[in-house]
Design a protein around this motif. Sequence first.
Motif, PDB file in Angstrom:
ATOM      1  N   ALA A 134       0.863  -1.184   0.000  1.00 41.77           N
ATOM      2  CA  ALA A 134       0.000   0.000   0.000  1.00 41.77           C
ATOM      3  C   ALA A 134       0.898   1.232   0.000  1.00 41.77           C
ATOM      4  N   ASN A 135       1.363   1.593  -1.189  1.00 44.53           N
ATOM      5  CA  ASN A 135       2.321   2.691  -1.319  1.00 44.53           C
ATOM      6  C   ASN A 135       1.783   4.028  -0.839  1.00 44.53           C
TER       7      ASN A 135
ATOM      8  N   SER B  21       9.500   1.894   1.511  1.00 45.58           N
ATOM      9  CA  SER B  21      10.104   0.914   0.603  1.00 45.58           C
ATOM     10  C   SER B  21       9.458  -0.459   0.749  1.00 45.58           C
ATOM     11  N   ASN B  22       8.119  -0.465   0.843  1.00 40.45           N
ATOM     12  CA  ASN B  22       7.310  -1.684   0.926  1.00 40.45           C
ATOM     13  C   ASN B  22       7.483  -2.475   2.223  1.00 40.45           C
ATOM     14  N   VAL B  23       7.982  -1.819   3.248  1.00 38.83           N
ATOM     15  CA  VAL B  23       8.084  -2.412   4.577  1.00 38.83           C
ATOM     16  C   VAL B  23       7.311  -1.519   5.536  1.00 38.83           C
ATOM     17  N   CYS B  24       6.563  -2.140   6.449  1.00 37.93           N
ATOM     18  CA  CYS B  24       5.723  -1.388   7.378  1.00 37.93           C
ATOM     19  C   CYS B  24       6.510  -0.926   8.606  1.00 37.93           C
TER      20      CYS B  24
ATOM     21  N   ARG C 244      -3.069   4.455   7.173  1.00 37.83           N
ATOM     22  CA  ARG C 244      -3.287   5.897   7.186  1.00 37.83           C
ATOM     23  C   ARG C 244      -2.798   6.439   5.856  1.00 37.83           C
ATOM     24  N   ASN C 245      -3.673   7.130   5.142  1.00 41.66           N
ATOM     25  CA  ASN C 245      -3.333   7.653   3.828  1.00 41.66           C
ATOM     26  C   ASN C 245      -2.230   8.710   3.958  1.00 41.66           C
ATOM     27  N   SER C 246      -1.176   8.534   3.208  1.00 40.16           N
ATOM     28  CA  SER C 246      -0.019   9.424   3.317  1.00 40.16           C
ATOM     29  C   SER C 246      -0.315  10.851   2.868  1.00 40.16           C
ATOM     30  N   THR C 247      -1.339  11.038   2.042  1.00 44.75           N
ATOM     31  CA  THR C 247      -1.660  12.393   1.591  1.00 44.75           C
ATOM     32  C   THR C 247      -2.451  13.188   2.631  1.00 44.75           C
TER      33      THR C 247
END
Length: 101
Positions: free
Chosen positions: A9-10, A17-20, A44-47
């Motif tokens: 979920a980028n 880098s695809n790690v949580c 949580r949406n990064s935007t």
Amino acid sequence: MQSNLNCMANNCAFNKSNVCYASHIKVEGFEAQITPETYCDSFRNSTSFNLSNYSESTDVTNTQNISCSAANCTYNISGACNAIHVDINYENESCETFVLR
């Protein structure tokens, strides 16, 4: 044995880098019968999510830091995830590791 939580979920604020890197993951979907009925409640949406207001963990999230309400998942052991490897989908934040009992 613990393993890292892979996140595709980028657009998640905790994805690096695809790690949580969230301090704890909560997978929801109590009555889920199929993968799309699960979701990562910790997403949580990064935007729209401001990480500066959150005491972010600098440790990689691992499978020992995952609680799961998907009662029908074979990896759910008393509300904890017992999978060695967990993947979160990039399109709908579903738990791609879900396997029906």
